[in-house]
Design an enzyme around this catalytic site. Structure first.
Site, PDB file in Angstrom:
ATOM      1  N   ASP A  61      47.252 -54.814  25.076  1.00 56.44           N
ATOM      2  CA  ASP A  61      48.464 -54.760  24.214  1.00 56.44           C
ATOM      3  C   ASP A  61      48.589 -53.451  23.834  1.00 56.44           C
ATOM      4  O   ASP A  61      48.720 -53.107  22.773  1.00 56.44           O
ATOM      5  CB  ASP A  61      48.253 -55.752  23.153  1.00 56.44           C
ATOM      6  CG  ASP A  61      49.431 -55.752  22.459  1.00 56.44           C
ATOM      7  OD1 ASP A  61      50.747 -55.690  22.942  1.00 56.44           O
ATOM      8  OD2 ASP A  61      49.521 -56.173  21.175  1.00 56.44           O
ATOM      9  N   GLU A 112      47.986 -59.168   7.500  1.00 59.67           N
ATOM     10  CA  GLU A 112      48.287 -57.949   6.678  1.00 59.67           C
ATOM     11  C   GLU A 112      47.318 -56.977   6.640  1.00 59.67           C
ATOM     12  O   GLU A 112      46.267 -57.426   6.571  1.00 59.67           O
ATOM     13  CB  GLU A 112      48.815 -58.619   5.580  1.00 59.67           C
ATOM     14  CG  GLU A 112      49.851 -57.390   4.469  1.00 59.67           C
ATOM     15  CD  GLU A 112      50.244 -58.122   3.281  1.00 59.67           C
ATOM     16  OE1 GLU A 112      51.006 -57.492   2.645  1.00 59.67           O
ATOM     17  OE2 GLU A 112      49.644 -59.327   2.917  1.00 59.67           O
ATOM     18  N   VAL A 113      47.792 -55.529   6.515  1.00 61.17           N
ATOM     19  CA  VAL A 113      46.814 -54.687   6.509  1.00 61.17           C
ATOM     20  C   VAL A 113      46.726 -53.889   5.125  1.00 61.17           C
ATOM     21  O   VAL A 113      48.002 -53.752   4.866  1.00 61.17           O
ATOM     22  CB  VAL A 113      46.971 -53.617   7.597  1.00 61.17           C
ATOM     23  CG1 VAL A 113      46.129 -52.446   7.619  1.00 61.17           C
ATOM     24  CG2 VAL A 113      46.825 -54.064   9.059  1.00 61.17           C
ATOM     25  N   ILE A 156      49.808 -51.792   3.297  1.00 61.83           N
ATOM     26  CA  ILE A 156      50.332 -50.941   3.959  1.00 61.83           C
ATOM     27  C   ILE A 156      50.821 -51.244   5.481  1.00 61.83           C
ATOM     28  O   ILE A 156      51.357 -50.445   6.241  1.00 61.83           O
ATOM     29  CB  ILE A 156      49.409 -49.763   4.462  1.00 61.83           C
ATOM     30  CG1 ILE A 156      47.991 -50.352   5.268  1.00 61.83           C
ATOM     31  CG2 ILE A 156      48.750 -49.310   3.330  1.00 61.83           C
ATOM     32  CD1 ILE A 156      46.919 -49.222   5.429  1.00 61.83           C
ATOM     33  N   LYS A 167      52.256 -54.968   8.182  1.00 62.92           N
ATOM     34  CA  LYS A 167      51.872 -56.349   8.571  1.00 62.92           C
ATOM     35  C   LYS A 167      52.022 -56.378  10.156  1.00 62.92           C
ATOM     36  O   LYS A 167      52.829 -55.811  10.811  1.00 62.92           O
ATOM     37  CB  LYS A 167      53.163 -57.323   8.011  1.00 62.92           C
ATOM     38  CG  LYS A 167      52.862 -57.459   6.544  1.00 62.92           C
ATOM     39  CD  LYS A 167      53.954 -58.683   6.152  1.00 62.92           C
ATOM     40  CE  LYS A 167      53.702 -58.791   4.534  1.00 62.92           C
ATOM     41  NZ  LYS A 167      54.626 -60.122   4.165  1.00 62.92           N
ATOM     42  N   GLY A 168      51.054 -57.230  10.588  1.00 63.95           N
ATOM     43  CA  GLY A 168      51.085 -57.281  12.180  1.00 63.95           C
ATOM     44  C   GLY A 168      51.083 -58.734  12.307  1.00 63.95           C
ATOM     45  O   GLY A 168      51.510 -59.677  11.836  1.00 63.95           O
TER      46      GLY A 168
END
Length: 501
Positions: A331, A216-217, A209, A211-212
């Site tokens: 952040d 990945e999520v 669902i 990417k950071g």
């Protein structure tokens, strides 16, 4: 996994040693019969081959026995010196065993062809390939066995298998039950590690669902319940460990902080994955939500108030035996805030957060001067004037970033069908991926801030939001509002508007 790797390394070392012993020539020199070596009992030594030849002339037969050095064996697989000569009528024979050349050769060709063929390319290839093939087969067999053992030991289920967690988690237990038991038991620092591992290893991944920065999520399922799984690569182990550590801070759990469930390192047989399991929120990030939808005044207040509540809880120190240290996010942005089903927010991505120890007035990690997202960096971070030894400095930088998030929310507030398109802060002043220098020029030198539309003055809720934003954006961090003050102001606004949270 480490034990399996060590066993595999030992197996490989043994195979290499066996191969070396098989393929490498012995240290002892080859002894050959030499018809000219009268002083040495007709014996010579060489690192090459033994040689014997018989040459038939018109009046006599000449026998020749001697050593041939390895350097003279050209080419190595079928040396010219060992080949029979049709011109001279010589019959030759080369061999590689002690005194193997002390034989009588016939003067006819068939024997020489047969014997010299002993060092032909086919036979030589067979001699070399045999041990090599044995080594390769043994190596592949060893890797296969070790790999299978590893996969069986660390298997990742491809379908839900409740029997795997039955010894630790009773049938019918939900995540809500586990979290409730944990929060009421007094620890308040996360589920026991064994329970975390049991949950993580029985999750079935459904779909990617997002990417950071660090991985990945995925959306996953545990006993029919949806969860979010943030998967870090093995090279990001420090980031994974840090975020898991922050999430398990005593008394951190709050309705407006992303609910942490489990952390585990999972080995799929090829590489190690580092998992962080949390609550799943189908709306995704606030950034995604505002891109897709406009919001009502009530929706705007719920998003803003819940964000402020989450940040106030992070920033707050709870004193006591089960106390909580003050935490700064570092952040904060719309992509790191998730929207829940009920329209409220929860703050996520605590990987860069820092904790304050009030007893020693220290921060738990050596902070980097510039971390986070450049677009949301406070003026004092951009111009490097932030006081790194003063924890309040980090909280004030969070407040500046939250003011920008409020601006993103307020732009999507629709009144009478009028609203602004979704945009990131400073969209009209800097490029899509601005540098620190570009942000510093706009924020610090030109002292510019996101534009507040005139239409906001016609709505009380938007007027309050605009006032809060301006007081979050002061160049002087000490003049900015605190998260608790913002939370109280928005709580009063929600009561005036008759909003139930």
């Amino acid at each position: 996994m480490e034990a399996a790797s060590a066993a595999l390394r030992r197996c490989l070392l043994l195979i290499v040693l066996v191969a070396a012993a098989t393929l490498l020539p012995g240290a002892k020199a080859l002894q050959c019969f030499c018809h000219l070596c009268t002083k040495d009992n007709f014996t010579c030594e060489t690192d090459g081959l033994c040689f014997v030849s018989v040459t038939e002339t018109t009046d006599k037969v000449i026998h020749n026995s001697m050593c041939i050095a390895e350097i003279d064996l050209i080419p190595r697989d079928r040396p010219f010196v060992c080949a029979p000569s049709s011109k001279t009528g010589a019959v030759t024979y080369c061999c590689n065993q002690d005194h193997c050349n002390k034989i009588e050769l016939p003067t006819t060709g068939p024997f020489s062809e047969k014997q010299s063929a002993g060092l032909g390319p086919v036979e030589l290839a067979a001699v070399i390939a045999g041990p090599v093939c044995f080594v390769c087969i043994a190596l592949m067999l060893m890797v296969y066995i070790c790999h299978n053992r590893t996969v069986i030991h660390h298997r990742v289920p491809n379908e839900e298998d409740p029997s795997l967690d039955r010894p630790f988690i009773s049938e019918g237990t939900t995540l809500k039950d586990l979290i409730y038991d944990m929060t009421t038991s007094g620890s308040g620092s996360g589920l026991p590690l064994l329970v975390q591992r049991t949950i993580a290893r029985t999750i079935v991944l459904q779909e990617s669902i997002g990417k950071g920065r660090f991985g990945e999520v995925w959306r996953g399922k545990w006993r029919g319940e949806e969860v979010a799984v943030k998967i870090f690569s093995s090279r990001e182990e420090r980031s994974w460990f840090r975020e898991a550590e922050i999430y398990q801070t005593v008394m951190l759990r709050h309705e407006n902080i992303l609910g942490f469930i489990a952390a585990d390192n999972k080995d799929n047989g090829t590489w190690t994955q580092l998992w962080l399991v949390s609550d799943y929120h189908e709306h995704g990030s606030l950034f995604d939500y505002l891109n897709r939808y406009t919001v009502t005044v009530e929706g705007m207040i719920k998003l803003a108030l819940s964000t402020a509540s989450g940040l106030a809880h992070l920033h707050m120190e709870i004193v006591g035996t089960q106390g909580k240290p003050a935490i700064a996010h570092r952040d904060l942005k719309s992509k790191n805030i998730l929207v829940k089903k009920n329209g409220t927010c929860c703050i996520a991505d605590l990987g860069l957060a820092v904790r304050h120890d009030s007893a020693t007035d220290t921060i738990d990690i050596a902070p980097n001067h510039r971390v986070g997202t450049k677009r949301y960096m406070a003026p004092e971070v951009l111009d490097d004037s932030i006081n790194m030894k003063h924890f309040e400095s980090f909280k004030r930088a969070d407040i500046y970033a939250m003011g920008l998030v409020f601006w993103e929310i307020a732009r999507r507030c629709s009144i009478g069908g009028i609203h602004e398109d979704y945009q990131l802060p400073y969209y009209d002043l800097v490029p899509s991926d601005p540098s620190v220098e570009e942000m510093r020029k706009v924020v610090c030198e030109q002292k510019l801030r996101p534009n507040i539309p005139n239409r906001w003055q016609s709505c009380e809720a938007l007027r309050v939001m605009a006032k809060i934003m301006r007081e979050c954006w002061y160049a002087n961090g000490a003049a900015r509002l605190t998260a608790l003050r913002i939370k109280k102001t928005l709580s009063q606004l929600s009561q005036q508007e008759g909003i139930k949270m």
